[in-house]
Design a protein around this motif. Sequence first.
Motif, PDB file in Angstrom:
ATOM      1  N   VAL A   1       9.075  27.318  94.532  1.00  0.00           N
ATOM      2  CA  VAL A   1       8.621  27.414  95.912  1.00  0.00           C
ATOM      3  C   VAL A   1       9.832  27.246  96.815  1.00  0.00           C
ATOM      4  CG1 VAL A   1       7.143  26.449  97.699  1.00  0.00           C
ATOM      5  CG2 VAL A   1       6.370  26.457  95.336  1.00  0.00           C
TER       6      VAL A   1
ATOM      7  N   LEU B   1       2.203  24.408 102.168  1.00  0.00           N
ATOM      8  CA  LEU B   1       2.849  23.782 101.013  1.00  0.00           C
ATOM      9  C   LEU B   1       1.901  22.792 100.341  1.00  0.00           C
ATOM     10  CD1 LEU B   1       5.308  23.399  99.232  1.00  0.00           C
ATOM     11  CD2 LEU B   1       6.155  21.704 100.871  1.00  0.00           C
ATOM     12  N   ALA B   2       1.196  21.981 101.125  1.00  0.00           N
ATOM     13  CA  ALA B   2       0.245  21.018 100.551  1.00  0.00           C
ATOM     14  C   ALA B   2      -0.889  21.747  99.823  1.00  0.00           C
ATOM     15  CB  ALA B   2      -0.309  20.120 101.651  1.00  0.00           C
TER      16      ALA B   2
ATOM     17  N   LYS C   1       0.495  23.201  96.566  1.00  0.00           N
ATOM     18  CA  LYS C   1       0.687  22.137  95.574  1.00  0.00           C
ATOM     19  C   LYS C   1      -0.644  21.730  94.955  1.00  0.00           C
ATOM     20  CE  LYS C   1       4.900  19.890  97.232  1.00  0.00           C
ATOM     21  NZ  LYS C   1       5.448  18.645  97.824  1.00  0.00           N
ATOM     22  N   SER C   2      -1.681  21.581  95.764  1.00  0.00           N
ATOM     23  CA  SER C   2      -2.982  21.157  95.220  1.00  0.00           C
ATOM     24  C   SER C   2      -3.593  22.232  94.328  1.00  0.00           C
ATOM     25  CB  SER C   2      -3.940  20.778  96.348  1.00  0.00           C
ATOM     26  OG  SER C   2      -4.299  21.919  97.106  1.00  0.00           O
TER      27      SER C   2
ATOM     28  N   ALA D   1      -1.633  22.292  91.071  1.00  0.00           N
ATOM     29  CA  ALA D   1      -1.943  21.094  90.284  1.00  0.00           C
ATOM     30  C   ALA D   1      -3.305  21.234  89.620  1.00  0.00           C
ATOM     31  CB  ALA D   1      -1.899  19.854  91.164  1.00  0.00           C
TER      32      ALA D   1
ATOM     33  N   GLU E   1       4.460  23.391  86.326  1.00  0.00           N
ATOM     34  CA  GLU E   1       5.428  22.506  86.970  1.00  0.00           C
ATOM     35  C   GLU E   1       5.903  23.197  88.240  1.00  0.00           C
ATOM     36  OE1 GLU E   1       9.960  21.104  86.012  1.00  0.00           O
ATOM     37  OE2 GLU E   1       8.578  21.270  84.328  1.00  0.00           O
ATOM     38  N   LEU E   2       6.038  22.439  89.309  1.00  0.00           N
ATOM     39  CA  LEU E   2       6.400  23.012  90.594  1.00  0.00           C
ATOM     40  C   LEU E   2       7.800  22.550  90.984  1.00  0.00           C
ATOM     41  CD1 LEU E   2       5.093  24.726  92.814  1.00  0.00           C
ATOM     42  CD2 LEU E   2       4.374  22.620  93.905  1.00  0.00           C
ATOM     43  N   ARG E   3       8.658  23.488  91.351  1.00  0.00           N
ATOM     44  CA  ARG E   3       9.995  23.162  91.850  1.00  0.00           C
ATOM     45  C   ARG E   3      10.111  23.701  93.272  1.00  0.00           C
ATOM     46  NH1 ARG E   3      13.944  24.033  86.672  1.00  0.00           N
ATOM     47  NH2 ARG E   3      12.744  22.711  85.264  1.00  0.00           N
ATOM     48  N   VAL E   4      10.349  22.782  94.191  1.00  0.00           N
ATOM     49  CA  VAL E   4      10.368  23.125  95.614  1.00  0.00           C
ATOM     50  C   VAL E   4      11.780  22.943  96.155  1.00  0.00           C
ATOM     51  CG1 VAL E   4       9.402  22.584  97.870  1.00  0.00           C
ATOM     52  CG2 VAL E   4       7.981  22.335  95.840  1.00  0.00           C
TER      53      VAL E   4
END
Length: 168
Positions: free
Chosen positions: A71, A92-93, A96-97, A100, A106-109
């Motif tokens: 991201v 972004l929130a 992410k939710s 998840a 896996e998230l890389r921001v």
Amino acid sequence: MNFRIDFAPLLSWPLITGFALVCAVALAYLFWNKRRGTSLRLVTAALLLASLTNPVIRQDEREALPDIAAVVVDESPSQSYGQRTAQTKAALADLKSKLAALGNVELRVVTVSANQDGEGDGTRLFAALNKLEADIPKERFAGAFLITDGQVHDVPEALTGLQGPIHT
């Protein structure tokens, strides 16, 4: 856990096959002539052939690795107009939710301000994306998300280097 049987023969397969044929002919002859101990000789030949093939039982323990999503968040000055900062944080929130909830992702921001790398003017999202993607194994790259207002100054003409989808 996975179990499997692998063979690592002590002799070449043609030799083992030839030995098996000789044993089969000899045992057929003994059986045809009703000789005593033929069944014992059959069991012995089978065990000898099995030992020549050298079977090995292997047990694998595998763990699934999560996919990695990249991201890139635009925090350039153009994002400060109106409600864009709040919309960016909300997007972004929400992202992410939702990722998840998928699990196994896996998230890389990474956030990008204007001209972070010192190359010209403007927002360089794709330079940041390329740096981020360089650290991700190709088989685990799930895709990229760009959270931006659309004012990007380093959009390549062809997106040939990326190994997954890009969402904006």
